[in-house]
Design an enzyme around this catalytic site. Structure first.
Site, PDB file in Angstrom:
ATOM      1  CG  ASP A 210     -14.713  -5.452   4.685  1.00 52.17           C
ATOM      2  OD1 ASP A 210     -13.702  -5.423   5.405  1.00 52.17           O
ATOM      3  OD2 ASP A 210     -15.025  -6.421   3.967  1.00 52.17           O
TER       4      ASP A 210
ATOM      5  CG  ASP B  21      -9.404  -8.068   2.864  1.00 56.80           C
ATOM      6  OD1 ASP B  21      -8.859  -7.163   2.216  1.00 56.80           O
ATOM      7  OD2 ASP B  21      -8.852  -8.660   3.817  1.00 56.80           O
TER       8      ASP B  21
END
Length: 340
Positions: free
Chosen positions: A91, A93
């Site tokens: 991922d 963020d």
């Protein structure tokens, strides 16, 4: 690496009661109508998530192949000791990048007068709410999607990618978590593919992946015609179930064994993706993901300053997995040499 077929692939629409087969690009709309009408079929939201995942996998591989063609490099030049069936999925963020990548890009765009500073403040406030509550408001997501699509409509894909490169160098480069970057490098050193998986537009996500020397990126796909954005999405924002389907779709195309793959995230929204692979790691986790990780025995890495649980070193289980992958790659290379 298996040949990537773009013709009439068989895929699956994942729903609450199992998976429904579908032929991508062959009368898909009619198939989706039939599937959603079934009392045991997936919801419209699940269908959009699946479409987003399929589109993301297609776009990610197309951008990756374009990068190779532009550089004149071959796949074997990038991963000389290749582990063909394992990969890592990160991922972006708050996992790879401190804060929200789309907000950082928005800051750069605001500085270039592409939109008002008030719009930037609105985006930042929504991110603050999400980080504090751990919940994403459907209204906030819909509003953000509408504004983003209005911004890119009529613009060229090349312009967005060029802006992404400038803004990455100005703002995002200094916001990469060193600990997470080290984990990604561990997988690269083991000859494994490393992919970013994010709701950020795939063109911008690809910039981050390229700058970090990763394999590529799975991101939200905005529809384009002749290199110009139409202002519509393919499926939906790559989020939650969409991320899981994108990873699954890419694994099928690349011949990956998901049990040998690793996924990293900070958010409980990515539990579908984390649950899909053999090794799940919670990076800088929110409270809900931390609880799930503890209950399921997942690794927890916290690189945030002052956190009691912060561990910068490489997790033992991951290190062993990477070492095993590297050993397998060496054996494969020796076997190939012996056969020549």
């Amino acid at each position: 690496m298996p040949e990537r077929s773009k013709d009439a692939r068989t895929g699956f629409i994942a729903g609450r009661f199992g998976e429904f087969p579908a032929r991508w690009s062959q009368g898909l709309s009619d198939q989706l109508t039939r599937i959603t009408r079934s009392p045991f079929g997936p919801t419209e939201e699940e269908v959009r998530a699946n479409l987003a995942g399929e589109a993301s996998a297609d776009a990610a591989l197309a951008l990756h192949d374009a990068e190779l063609a532009e550089s004149g490099a071959a796949e074997t030049d990038l991963l000389p000791s290749r582990d063909l069936t394992a990969a890592a999925f990160f991922d972006v963020d708050n996992t790879m990048v401190q804060g929200a990548s789309i907000v950082h890009f928005a800051r750069g765009l605001a500085a270039r007068k592409y939109f008002k500073t008030s719009d930037l403040m609105d985006m930042a406030w929504k991110q603050v709410k999400f980080r504090v509550t751990g919940r994403e408001s459907q209204g906030d997501m819909a509003s953000g999607k509408e504004k983003a699509l209005a911004f890119i409509a009529g613009r060229s894909t090349a312009e967005l990618a060029a802006l992404g490169e400038e803004i990455y160098d100005e703002i995002i480069a200094d916001k990469i978590w060193p600990g997470t970057r080290a984990l990604a490098q561990m997988h690269l050193d083991a000859g494994q593919q490393v992919w970013l998986v994010t709701a950020t537009p795939v063109e911008l996500a690809q910039v981050i992946a390229k700058r970090l020397g990763l394999t590529g990126a799975l991101g939200t796909v905005a529809e384009s015609t002749d290199g110009m954005f139409t202002g519509r999405l393919v499926g939906d924002i790559l989020h939650g179930l969409g991320k899981a389907h994108a990873v699954r779709a890419l694994a099928v195309r690349e011949g990956l064994n998901l049990k040998r793959c690793t996924a990293y995230s900070d958010s409980h929204n990515d539990i579908p993706m984390l649950s899909l692979v053999g090794t799940a790691v919670a990076i800088n986790p929110d409270s809900d993901l931390r609880e799930v990780a503890k209950n399921r025995g997942w690794e927890i890495r916290d690189f945030r300053t002052g956190r009691k649980a912060a561990k910068i070193g490489v997790p033992t289980a991951l290190a062993l997995g990477a070492a095993g992958g590297a050993a397998a790659a060496v054996l494969t290379r020796k076997r190939e040499a012996a056969e020549q």
